[in-house]
Design a protein around this motif. Structure first.
Motif, PDB file in Angstrom:
ATOM      1  N   GLU A  89      63.155  70.683  39.356  1.00 48.80           N
ATOM      2  CA  GLU A  89      61.984  70.848  38.488  1.00 48.80           C
ATOM      3  C   GLU A  89      61.070  69.625  38.488  1.00 48.80           C
ATOM      4  O   GLU A  89      59.844  69.750  38.544  1.00 48.80           O
ATOM      5  CB  GLU A  89      62.428  71.156  37.056  1.00 48.80           C
ATOM      6  CG  GLU A  89      61.266  71.426  36.105  1.00 48.80           C
ATOM      7  CD  GLU A  89      61.724  71.784  34.709  1.00 48.80           C
ATOM      8  OE1 GLU A  89      60.854  71.966  33.836  1.00 48.80           O
ATOM      9  OE2 GLU A  89      62.942  71.878  34.485  1.00 48.80           O
TER      10      GLU A  89
ATOM     11  N   ARG B 275      59.165  69.629  41.727  1.00 49.84           N
ATOM     12  CA  ARG B 275      58.100  70.642  41.703  1.00 49.84           C
ATOM     13  C   ARG B 275      56.886  70.149  40.920  1.00 49.84           C
ATOM     14  O   ARG B 275      55.735  70.329  41.337  1.00 49.84           O
ATOM     15  CB  ARG B 275      58.607  71.950  41.090  1.00 49.84           C
ATOM     16  CG  ARG B 275      59.593  72.717  41.932  1.00 49.84           C
ATOM     17  CD  ARG B 275      59.671  74.190  41.512  1.00 49.84           C
ATOM     18  NE  ARG B 275      59.976  74.347  40.104  1.00 49.84           N
ATOM     19  CZ  ARG B 275      61.203  74.531  39.621  1.00 49.84           C
ATOM     20  NH1 ARG B 275      62.243  74.541  40.453  1.00 49.84           N
ATOM     21  NH2 ARG B 275      61.400  74.698  38.338  1.00 49.84           N
ATOM     22  N   HIS B 276      57.162  69.533  39.775  1.00 51.45           N
ATOM     23  CA  HIS B 276      56.068  69.040  38.928  1.00 51.45           C
ATOM     24  C   HIS B 276      55.246  67.977  39.657  1.00 51.45           C
ATOM     25  O   HIS B 276      54.011  68.041  39.682  1.00 51.45           O
ATOM     26  CB  HIS B 276      56.630  68.475  37.626  1.00 51.45           C
ATOM     27  CG  HIS B 276      55.572  67.896  36.726  1.00 51.45           C
ATOM     28  ND1 HIS B 276      54.743  68.681  35.941  1.00 51.45           N
ATOM     29  CD2 HIS B 276      55.200  66.601  36.500  1.00 51.45           C
ATOM     30  CE1 HIS B 276      53.911  67.902  35.266  1.00 51.45           C
ATOM     31  NE2 HIS B 276      54.156  66.646  35.596  1.00 51.45           N
TER      32      HIS B 276
ATOM     33  N   ARG C 247      57.080  80.021  35.718  1.00 53.24           N
ATOM     34  CA  ARG C 247      58.407  79.623  36.188  1.00 53.24           C
ATOM     35  C   ARG C 247      58.319  78.548  37.275  1.00 53.24           C
ATOM     36  O   ARG C 247      57.768  77.486  37.045  1.00 53.24           O
ATOM     37  CB  ARG C 247      59.199  80.838  36.639  1.00 53.24           C
ATOM     38  CG  ARG C 247      59.590  81.750  35.470  1.00 53.24           C
ATOM     39  CD  ARG C 247      60.447  82.913  35.933  1.00 53.24           C
ATOM     40  NE  ARG C 247      60.887  83.721  34.790  1.00 53.24           N
ATOM     41  CZ  ARG C 247      61.524  84.878  34.896  1.00 53.24           C
ATOM     42  NH1 ARG C 247      61.810  85.376  36.094  1.00 53.24           N
ATOM     43  NH2 ARG C 247      61.890  85.542  33.813  1.00 53.24           N
ATOM     44  N   ASP C 248      58.829  78.851  38.505  1.00 57.09           N
ATOM     45  CA  ASP C 248      58.911  77.804  39.520  1.00 57.09           C
ATOM     46  C   ASP C 248      57.740  77.821  40.504  1.00 57.09           C
ATOM     47  O   ASP C 248      57.817  77.214  41.571  1.00 57.09           O
ATOM     48  CB  ASP C 248      60.245  77.893  40.277  1.00 57.09           C
ATOM     49  CG  ASP C 248      60.501  79.275  40.883  1.00 57.09           C
ATOM     50  OD1 ASP C 248      59.540  80.054  41.046  1.00 57.09           O
ATOM     51  OD2 ASP C 248      61.664  79.576  41.191  1.00 57.09           O
TER      52      ASP C 248
END
Length: 210
Positions: A23, A26-27, A66-67
């Motif tokens: 996560e 991804r951010h 979500r992702d």
């Protein structure tokens, strides 16, 4: 295996690949990709447009869920520069409409939990689709020829077809996607009606398809 089956298989594979990215990674990559889009594409487009018409851009983008690569930073920068930001809403019948983004208070979870404009937010008329300069398209897999695998709903393919009908009123926009490096594949199985992208926004660079 026919094209539909190949798409289905790739869709499942890439959904798992994307979900497996940490996560925090991804951010960070999402924000970096948004910065690439702003610095190398939107900024120059805005500068050229202001010399001609003295106004900002009109951007149509998804609201991340979500992702997915987050569009939050890109939306924030566009609003700061006076751009018009449009976001999608999908009705129970499966029709996608566009609405002007007026801040988080105008957004609520939709039928599938995906953030979208509230019912009270006016629809952006199809007669103004020709004003759109850039469309940020979500997806699961991409290739360097502009191929893309979405989620199977065909919303953006149909939207692109609608835009062709108003080309003479404004023009065809650029189509681009934010993505993680892991989402790039050698070749996406494609059909004739599938949307082709012009730009890929990665954390490290912008890939120009044409």
């Amino acid at each position: 295996m026919d094209t539909m089956e190949m798409k289905k298989k790739l869709r499942l594979q890439m959904a798992a690949v994307r979900a497996g990215i940490d996560e925090s990674v991804r951010h960070a990559r999402s924000e970096a990709a948004c910065h690439q889009a702003e610095a190398k594409v939107l900024g120059p487009m805005r500068k050229a447009l202001s010399c001609k018409e003295g106004k900002g851009l009109t951007i149509f983008t998804y609201l991340s869920y979500r992702d997915e690569p987050s569009t939050a930073a890109l939306i924030e920068w566009c609003l700061e520069h006076g751009d018009t930001v449009l976001v999608p809403r999908v009705s129970a019948s499966g029709q996608m409409t566009l609405h002007r983004f007026d801040g988080p208070n105008s957004i609520a979870p939709g039928a599938w939990g995906i953030p979208e404009p509230k019912e009270s937010v006016p629809v952006w008329p199809k007669s103004r689709y020709g004003e759109i300069d850039l469309v940020i398209v979500p997806g699961l897999a991409f290739d360097l020829q502009g191929g893309r695998i979405g989620y199977g709903g065909g919303y953006y393919d149909r939207f692109a077809e609608q835009l062709c009908g108003v080309a003479e009123e404004g023009g065809i926009p650029l189509y681009g996607s934010l993505l993680f490096e892991e989402q790039l594949v050698e070749q996406v199985p494609a059909e004739e009606h599938d949307l082709k992208l012009d730009l890929l926004f990665l954390a490290t660079d912008v890939i120009y398809i044409k």
